[in-house]
Design an enzyme around this catalytic site. Sequence first.
Site, mmCIF file in Angstrom:
data_model
loop_
_atom_site.group_PDB
_atom_site.id
_atom_site.type_symbol
_atom_site.label_atom_id
_atom_site.label_comp_id
_atom_site.label_asym_id
_atom_site.label_seq_id
_atom_site.Cartn_x
_atom_site.Cartn_y
_atom_site.Cartn_z
ATOM 1 C CG ASN A 45 -1.769 1.249 1.327
ATOM 2 O OD1 ASN A 45 -2.419 1.634 0.348
ATOM 3 N ND2 ASN A 45 -1.797 1.900 2.482
ATOM 4 C CG ASP A 63 -2.636 3.567 6.525
ATOM 5 O OD1 ASP A 63 -2.697 3.042 5.405
ATOM 6 O OD2 ASP A 63 -3.354 4.526 6.863
#
Length: 191
Positions: free
Chosen positions: A110, A148
């Site tokens: 990501n 995250d």
Amino acid sequence: MSVKKIVILFSGEGSNLENIVKKLHKKDIKGCRIEVSGAICNKEDAKGIQRCKRLGIPFGVIKHTAFNSREEFDEKLVESALKFGADLVVLAGFMRVLTPVFTERLKAINLHPSLLPLFKGANAIERSFNSDMKVGGVSVHFVSSELDGGEIISQKCFQKDDGMSFEEFKKRIKELEFELLPQAIVKILKD
Ligand code: GRF
């Protein structure tokens, strides 16, 4: 020469998707041929869809709202990514947190517009700009089921000069994203 297939997940603009396609799609890099074999979007009105059409990248729309649970949505994502033959899934502006149903099946990375572990989650650019920090930056990390939160792969940063406007700050973030994500993809595929 080995062929490595990337599948890109996105939710909105898709500028990083376009950058990846332009820099890596059908390119022979460090002994491996890279193909963006498909893209998956969770929003039917995402601007990135027009980019996929223009760039000739096959895409699917899987609306998260059509599923009863995050796990059911993730099952469908996994199925679709595997149909595209994904060796690596790249999240580029994909605004959903994935569950172990996804993260335990597929290797995924990501892109996040801050120097993780700082400024996880939404509005990271604004929060980083408004902070006392003298640098801004971007990160690429492995995807885990924590938002995250997976292992950091690579980062780049820049000086936040006194008087820098928010527009300039965002522009520097985008420039670094365009450098960092393709480099990180090559690094992962090569390892
Ligand atoms: C990027 O800033 C990325 O870091 C974040 O979402 C944004 C996506 O931009 N995760 P785009 O859709 O690639 O233009």
